[in-house]
Design a protein around this motif. Structure first.
Motif, short mmCIF file in Angstrom:
data_model
loop_
_atom_site.label_atom_id
_atom_site.label_comp_id
_atom_site.label_asym_id
_atom_site.label_seq_id
_atom_site.Cartn_x
_atom_site.Cartn_y
_atom_site.Cartn_z
N GLY A 168 6.93 -54.27 10.78
CA GLY A 168 6.94 -54.07 12.22
C GLY A 168 7.01 -52.62 12.62
O GLY A 168 7.44 -51.76 11.85
N ASP A 169 6.58 -52.33 13.83
CA ASP A 169 6.63 -51.00 14.43
C ASP A 169 5.85 -49.98 13.59
O ASP A 169 6.34 -48.90 13.30
CB ASP A 169 8.08 -50.54 14.64
N ASN A 170 4.65 -50.37 13.18
CA ASN A 170 3.77 -49.50 12.43
C ASN A 170 2.42 -49.41 13.12
O ASN A 170 2.21 -50.00 14.16
CB ASN A 170 3.62 -50.01 10.98
N ARG A 171 1.48 -48.68 12.53
CA ARG A 171 0.16 -48.43 13.13
C ARG A 171 -0.90 -49.41 12.63
O ARG A 171 -2.08 -49.10 12.63
CB ARG A 171 -0.27 -47.01 12.80
N ILE A 172 -0.49 -50.57 12.24
CA ILE A 172 -1.40 -51.58 11.73
C ILE A 172 -2.20 -52.18 12.89
O ILE A 172 -1.64 -52.58 13.89
CB ILE A 172 -0.63 -52.68 10.97
N THR A 173 -3.53 -52.22 12.73
CA THR A 173 -4.42 -52.75 13.76
C THR A 173 -4.99 -54.09 13.29
O THR A 173 -4.57 -54.64 12.28
CB THR A 173 -5.57 -51.77 14.05
N ASP A 174 -5.98 -54.58 14.01
CA ASP A 174 -6.64 -55.84 13.65
C ASP A 174 -7.18 -55.81 12.21
O ASP A 174 -7.10 -56.81 11.50
CB ASP A 174 -7.78 -56.14 14.61
N MET A 175 -7.72 -54.66 11.79
CA MET A 175 -8.28 -54.56 10.45
C MET A 175 -7.19 -54.75 9.38
O MET A 175 -7.39 -55.47 8.41
CB MET A 175 -8.98 -53.21 10.25
N GLY A 176 -6.05 -54.12 9.57
CA GLY A 176 -4.94 -54.29 8.63
C GLY A 176 -4.38 -55.70 8.65
O GLY A 176 -4.03 -56.26 7.61
N ALA A 177 -4.31 -56.28 9.83
CA ALA A 177 -3.83 -57.66 9.97
C ALA A 177 -4.77 -58.63 9.26
O ALA A 177 -4.33 -59.56 8.58
CB ALA A 177 -3.68 -58.04 11.44
N GLU A 178 -6.07 -58.40 9.40
CA GLU A 178 -7.05 -59.26 8.73
C GLU A 178 -6.91 -59.14 7.21
O GLU A 178 -6.96 -60.15 6.49
CB GLU A 178 -8.46 -58.89 9.16
N SER A 179 -6.72 -57.94 6.73
CA SER A 179 -6.55 -57.73 5.30
C SER A 179 -5.32 -58.45 4.78
O SER A 179 -5.36 -59.12 3.74
CB SER A 179 -6.44 -56.22 5.01
N LEU A 180 -4.21 -58.35 5.51
CA LEU A 180 -2.99 -59.06 5.13
C LEU A 180 -3.19 -60.57 5.16
O LEU A 180 -2.78 -61.28 4.25
CB LEU A 180 -1.83 -58.67 6.05
N ASP A 220 10.58 -53.96 2.81
CA ASP A 220 11.18 -53.68 4.12
C ASP A 220 10.76 -52.28 4.56
O ASP A 220 11.41 -51.29 4.21
CB ASP A 220 12.70 -53.80 3.98
N LEU A 221 9.65 -52.19 5.30
CA LEU A 221 9.08 -50.89 5.66
C LEU A 221 8.74 -50.79 7.15
O LEU A 221 7.63 -50.42 7.53
CB LEU A 221 7.82 -50.63 4.82
N PRO A 222 9.69 -51.09 8.03
CA PRO A 222 9.40 -50.93 9.46
C PRO A 222 9.42 -49.46 9.87
O PRO A 222 10.10 -48.64 9.24
CB PRO A 222 10.54 -51.71 10.13
N SER A 223 8.67 -49.13 10.88
CA SER A 223 8.70 -47.80 11.50
C SER A 223 8.40 -46.68 10.50
O SER A 223 9.07 -45.64 10.51
CB SER A 223 10.05 -47.54 12.16
N LYS A 224 7.38 -46.87 9.67
CA LYS A 224 7.02 -45.85 8.67
C LYS A 224 5.61 -45.31 8.88
O LYS A 224 5.02 -44.74 7.98
CB LYS A 224 7.12 -46.43 7.25
N LYS A 225 5.07 -45.51 10.09
CA LYS A 225 3.74 -45.02 10.45
C LYS A 225 2.67 -45.53 9.48
O LYS A 225 1.73 -44.82 9.14
CB LYS A 225 3.72 -43.49 10.54
N ILE A 226 2.82 -46.77 9.05
CA ILE A 226 1.88 -47.38 8.12
C ILE A 226 0.57 -47.70 8.84
O ILE A 226 0.56 -48.36 9.87
CB ILE A 226 2.49 -48.65 7.50
N SER A 227 -0.51 -47.20 8.26
CA SER A 227 -1.85 -47.42 8.81
C SER A 227 -2.49 -48.62 8.14
O SER A 227 -1.93 -49.22 7.22
CB SER A 227 -2.70 -46.17 8.55
N ASP A 228 -3.70 -48.95 8.56
CA ASP A 228 -4.44 -50.04 7.94
C ASP A 228 -4.68 -49.77 6.46
O ASP A 228 -4.55 -50.67 5.63
CB ASP A 228 -5.79 -50.25 8.64
N ASP A 229 -5.05 -48.53 6.11
CA ASP A 229 -5.29 -48.19 4.71
C ASP A 229 -4.04 -48.41 3.86
O ASP A 229 -4.12 -48.95 2.76
CB ASP A 229 -5.75 -46.74 4.57
N THR A 230 -2.91 -48.00 4.37
CA THR A 230 -1.66 -48.18 3.64
C THR A 230 -1.31 -49.66 3.54
O THR A 230 -0.85 -50.13 2.50
CB THR A 230 -0.51 -47.39 4.31
#
Length: 122
Positions: free
Chosen positions: A85-97, A55-65
């Motif tokens: 939710g409410d993090n800095r995840i972009t298409d690259m992070g979404a693809e990784s997930l 549970d890590l919403p709003s923690k400024k999580i980037s793609d690397d994280t």
């Protein structure tokens, strides 16, 4: 001070994980930003088998994280909820997930990526 915490589930928050006898836990981080080194700390602990929810919403999580979180989730046999939710995840992070989730040992039944920077093509 930023701290990580493991909370026992209560009030039915972790329904569906009965009969194991192990304490049910939610991984949370108290702080405004989750640094990469903190994921390394989580990875070094032996409590992965207890995590049902990250549970890590709003923690400024980037793609690397987010990609490093995949490594943590791979060790969580009973993980069923991933709230990012409410993090800095972009298409690259979404693809990784998206590539990693089918390989998680747990059965993810809830994934929150709302209010991220994922585009329509991500």
């Amino acid at each position: 001070r930023d701290t990580a915490a493991i909370f026992p589930c209560s009030h039915g928050q972790c329904s569906g994980a009965s009969g194991s006898g192990a304490a049910m836990t939610v991984l949370r981080f108290k702080g405004n930003e989750l640094p990469l080194e903190k994921i390394g700390d989580f990875l070094s602990k032996e409590e992965h088998h207890r995590y049902l929810s990250i549970d890590l919403p709003s923690k400024k999580i980037s793609d690397d994280t987010a990609m490093l979180l995949n490594s943590l989730a791979m060790r969580c046999r009973r993980l069923h909820t991933l709230k990012l939710g409410d993090n800095r995840i972009t298409d690259m992070g979404a693809e990784s997930l998206a590539e990693a989730i089918p390989h998680f040992p747990g059965d993810i039944t809830y994934l929150d990526l709302s209010r991220t920077q994922i585009s329509g093509k991500g």
